[in-house]
Design a protein around this motif. Sequence first.
Motif, PDB file in Angstrom:
ATOM      1  N   VAL A 136       0.908  -1.283   0.005  1.00 51.22           N
ATOM      2  CA  VAL A 136       0.003   0.057   0.061  1.00 51.22           C
ATOM      3  C   VAL A 136       0.833   1.249   0.032  1.00 51.22           C
ATOM      4  CG1 VAL A 136      -0.222   0.010   2.405  1.00 51.22           C
ATOM      5  CG2 VAL A 136      -2.029   0.988   0.910  1.00 51.22           C
ATOM      6  N   VAL A 137       0.361   2.257  -0.649  1.00 49.87           N
ATOM      7  CA  VAL A 137       0.999   3.427  -0.757  1.00 49.87           C
ATOM      8  C   VAL A 137       0.163   4.690   0.069  1.00 49.87           C
ATOM      9  CG1 VAL A 137       1.804   5.559  -2.246  1.00 49.87           C
ATOM     10  CG2 VAL A 137       2.169   3.066  -3.052  1.00 49.87           C
ATOM     11  N   GLY A 138       0.540   4.916   1.287  1.00 51.51           N
ATOM     12  CA  GLY A 138      -0.297   5.836   2.052  1.00 51.51           C
ATOM     13  C   GLY A 138      -1.109   4.731   2.871  1.00 51.51           C
ATOM     14  N   THR A 139      -2.440   4.827   3.073  1.00 54.20           N
ATOM     15  CA  THR A 139      -3.344   4.151   3.906  1.00 54.20           C
ATOM     16  C   THR A 139      -4.697   3.728   2.990  1.00 54.20           C
ATOM     17  OG1 THR A 139      -4.504   5.940   4.457  1.00 54.20           O
ATOM     18  CG2 THR A 139      -2.633   5.526   5.915  1.00 54.20           C
ATOM     19  N   GLU A 140      -5.245   2.746   3.459  1.00 52.10           N
ATOM     20  CA  GLU A 140      -6.569   2.195   2.801  1.00 52.10           C
ATOM     21  C   GLU A 140      -7.490   3.230   3.626  1.00 52.10           C
ATOM     22  OE1 GLU A 140      -6.992  -1.948   3.922  1.00 52.10           O
ATOM     23  OE2 GLU A 140      -5.208  -2.499   2.444  1.00 52.10           O
ATOM     24  N   GLN A 141      -8.485   3.682   2.934  1.00 48.21           N
ATOM     25  CA  GLN A 141      -9.532   4.690   3.397  1.00 48.21           C
ATOM     26  C   GLN A 141     -10.822   4.529   3.187  1.00 48.21           C
ATOM     27  OE1 GLN A 141      -8.345   8.889   2.781  1.00 48.21           O
ATOM     28  NE2 GLN A 141      -6.574   7.839   1.479  1.00 48.21           N
ATOM     29  N   ILE A 142     -11.697   4.621   3.831  1.00 49.63           N
ATOM     30  CA  ILE A 142     -13.268   5.019   3.411  1.00 49.63           C
ATOM     31  C   ILE A 142     -13.547   6.439   3.157  1.00 49.63           C
ATOM     32  CG2 ILE A 142     -13.844   4.541   5.867  1.00 49.63           C
ATOM     33  CD1 ILE A 142     -16.666   3.178   4.684  1.00 49.63           C
ATOM     34  N   THR A 143     -14.178   6.612   2.169  1.00 50.25           N
ATOM     35  CA  THR A 143     -14.545   7.974   2.087  1.00 50.25           C
ATOM     36  C   THR A 143     -15.528   8.034   0.920  1.00 50.25           C
ATOM     37  OG1 THR A 143     -12.917   8.482  -0.073  1.00 50.25           O
ATOM     38  CG2 THR A 143     -11.962   8.858   2.071  1.00 50.25           C
ATOM     39  N   GLY A 144     -15.989   9.165   0.570  1.00 55.35           N
ATOM     40  CA  GLY A 144     -17.115   9.512  -0.604  1.00 55.35           C
ATOM     41  C   GLY A 144     -16.239   9.347  -1.807  1.00 55.35           C
ATOM     42  N   PRO A 145     -16.898   8.748  -3.067  1.00 52.17           N
ATOM     43  CA  PRO A 145     -16.263   8.638  -4.247  1.00 52.17           C
ATOM     44  C   PRO A 145     -15.597   9.909  -4.513  1.00 52.17           C
ATOM     45  CG  PRO A 145     -18.385   8.380  -4.463  1.00 52.17           C
ATOM     46  CD  PRO A 145     -18.324   8.562  -2.961  1.00 52.17           C
ATOM     47  N   GLY A 146     -16.012  11.111  -4.366  1.00 47.20           N
ATOM     48  CA  GLY A 146     -15.289  12.303  -4.937  1.00 47.20           C
ATOM     49  C   GLY A 146     -13.917  12.543  -4.520  1.00 47.20           C
ATOM     50  N   VAL A 148     -11.686  10.136  -4.010  1.00 48.15           N
ATOM     51  CA  VAL A 148     -10.612   9.122  -4.462  1.00 48.15           C
ATOM     52  C   VAL A 148      -9.805   9.695  -5.615  1.00 48.15           C
ATOM     53  CG1 VAL A 148     -10.363   7.043  -5.920  1.00 48.15           C
ATOM     54  CG2 VAL A 148     -12.072   7.168  -4.081  1.00 48.15           C
ATOM     55  N   THR A 149      -8.486   9.569  -5.410  1.00 47.87           N
ATOM     56  CA  THR A 149      -7.533  10.355  -6.196  1.00 47.87           C
ATOM     57  C   THR A 149      -6.158   9.154  -6.610  1.00 47.87           C
ATOM     58  OG1 THR A 149      -5.997  12.084  -6.438  1.00 47.87           O
ATOM     59  CG2 THR A 149      -6.337  11.344  -4.292  1.00 47.87           C
ATOM     60  N   GLY A 150      -5.806   9.454  -7.786  1.00 49.06           N
ATOM     61  CA  GLY A 150      -4.445   9.029  -8.479  1.00 49.06           C
ATOM     62  C   GLY A 150      -3.312   9.614  -8.374  1.00 49.06           C
ATOM     63  N   ALA A 151      -3.512  10.979  -7.621  1.00 46.61           N
ATOM     64  CA  ALA A 151      -2.424  11.951  -7.578  1.00 46.61           C
ATOM     65  C   ALA A 151      -1.092  11.151  -7.026  1.00 46.61           C
ATOM     66  CB  ALA A 151      -2.821  12.896  -6.608  1.00 46.61           C
ATOM     67  N   GLY A 152      -0.039  11.452  -7.544  1.00 42.91           N
ATOM     68  CA  GLY A 152       1.115  10.850  -7.147  1.00 42.91           C
ATOM     69  C   GLY A 152       1.428   9.498  -7.839  1.00 42.91           C
ATOM     70  N   MET A 153       0.614   8.837  -8.354  1.00 41.94           N
ATOM     71  CA  MET A 153       0.945   7.401  -9.047  1.00 41.94           C
ATOM     72  C   MET A 153       1.080   7.608 -10.802  1.00 41.94           C
ATOM     73  SD  MET A 153      -2.603   5.200  -7.647  1.00 41.94           S
ATOM     74  CE  MET A 153      -1.609   3.659  -8.437  1.00 41.94           C
ATOM     75  N   VAL A 154       2.054   7.008 -10.857  1.00 41.44           N
ATOM     76  CA  VAL A 154       2.464   6.977 -12.488  1.00 41.44           C
ATOM     77  C   VAL A 154       2.273   5.757 -13.220  1.00 41.44           C
ATOM     78  CG1 VAL A 154       4.640   7.237 -13.916  1.00 41.44           C
ATOM     79  CG2 VAL A 154       4.570   8.439 -11.575  1.00 41.44           C
ATOM     80  N   SER A 155       1.598   5.801 -14.360  1.00 36.88           N
ATOM     81  CA  SER A 155       1.308   4.688 -15.175  1.00 36.88           C
ATOM     82  C   SER A 155       0.559   3.722 -14.455  1.00 36.88           C
ATOM     83  CB  SER A 155       2.527   4.016 -15.886  1.00 36.88           C
ATOM     84  OG  SER A 155       2.413   3.204 -16.625  1.00 36.88           O
ATOM     85  N   TRP A 156      -0.495   3.789 -13.883  1.00 35.90           N
ATOM     86  CA  TRP A 156      -1.295   3.067 -13.097  1.00 35.90           C
ATOM     87  C   TRP A 156      -2.837   2.318 -13.817  1.00 35.90           C
ATOM     88  CZ3 TRP A 156      -6.034   5.058 -11.745  1.00 35.90           C
ATOM     89  CH2 TRP A 156      -6.280   6.493 -11.688  1.00 35.90           C
ATOM     90  N   SER A 157      -3.261   1.363 -13.228  1.00 36.91           N
ATOM     91  CA  SER A 157      -4.581   0.581 -13.475  1.00 36.91           C
ATOM     92  C   SER A 157      -5.474   1.088 -12.528  1.00 36.91           C
ATOM     93  CB  SER A 157      -4.539  -0.678 -13.788  1.00 36.91           C
ATOM     94  OG  SER A 157      -3.580  -0.882 -14.812  1.00 36.91           O
ATOM     95  N   ALA A 158      -6.869   1.111 -12.913  1.00 37.26           N
ATOM     96  CA  ALA A 158      -7.917   1.005 -11.865  1.00 37.26           C
ATOM     97  C   ALA A 158      -8.705  -0.089 -11.734  1.00 37.26           C
ATOM     98  CB  ALA A 158      -8.807   2.320 -12.199  1.00 37.26           C
TER      99      ALA A 158
END
Length: 225
Positions: A136-146, A148-158
Amino acid sequence: MKLLAFETSSRTGSVALHVDGVVRQEMIATPREQTERLLPLTAGLLNGAGVALRDLDAIAFGRGPGSFTGLRIAAAVAQGLGLATGLLLLPVSSLAATAQGLWRTHGSSNTLVCVDARMGEVYWAAFEVRSGLARVVGTEQITGPGEVTGAGMVSWSAAGNGFDVHGDALAGVAAQANGVFEQACPKAIDLFPLALADLAAGKGRAPEEANPAYLRSESAWKPAK
């Protein structure tokens, strides 16, 4: 090494057996079948491999986050078998298992996993595969979908059904990914790499100390008295 693994945090459940590098897995198609089929499938895997429960080195299970009912099923079965045999348990993140699976099947070394948590929220985290393990990069979270961010990730999949259930809210995030795998879910087979690493590092837990990770506060999942 000989490990058994249970993963029932999503709609599709599974149980797998790892015997000296040879892996066998059985799938459970619906949540309703998980309780009744998990132990019979386990017995079938063990018998087919000629392995007794006492021959195992440890038992892994998907600790979540995910379906509260599903998490309790996998944890309860693992704890029961652990108590009966004295085996250590290895709780593994179900989000990490999803990322591990995407690396196994599609070679994705960077994955943003997002799973529907109901109540208008999602479980999510970013993972990077290092030395064959989804960390994991950072932490596992529970939030609203708004949020969610891929900031800081390079060449990634969802990956994960959050991108399906909350497609509109996550459209901007999904557009940044190299690929979107909405049907990706954790499988027991993908618990093994992380579980084996934890076992080697001495991170096995006594059954009474191995619990699910709900992420929500206790008031959201504990039954009312």
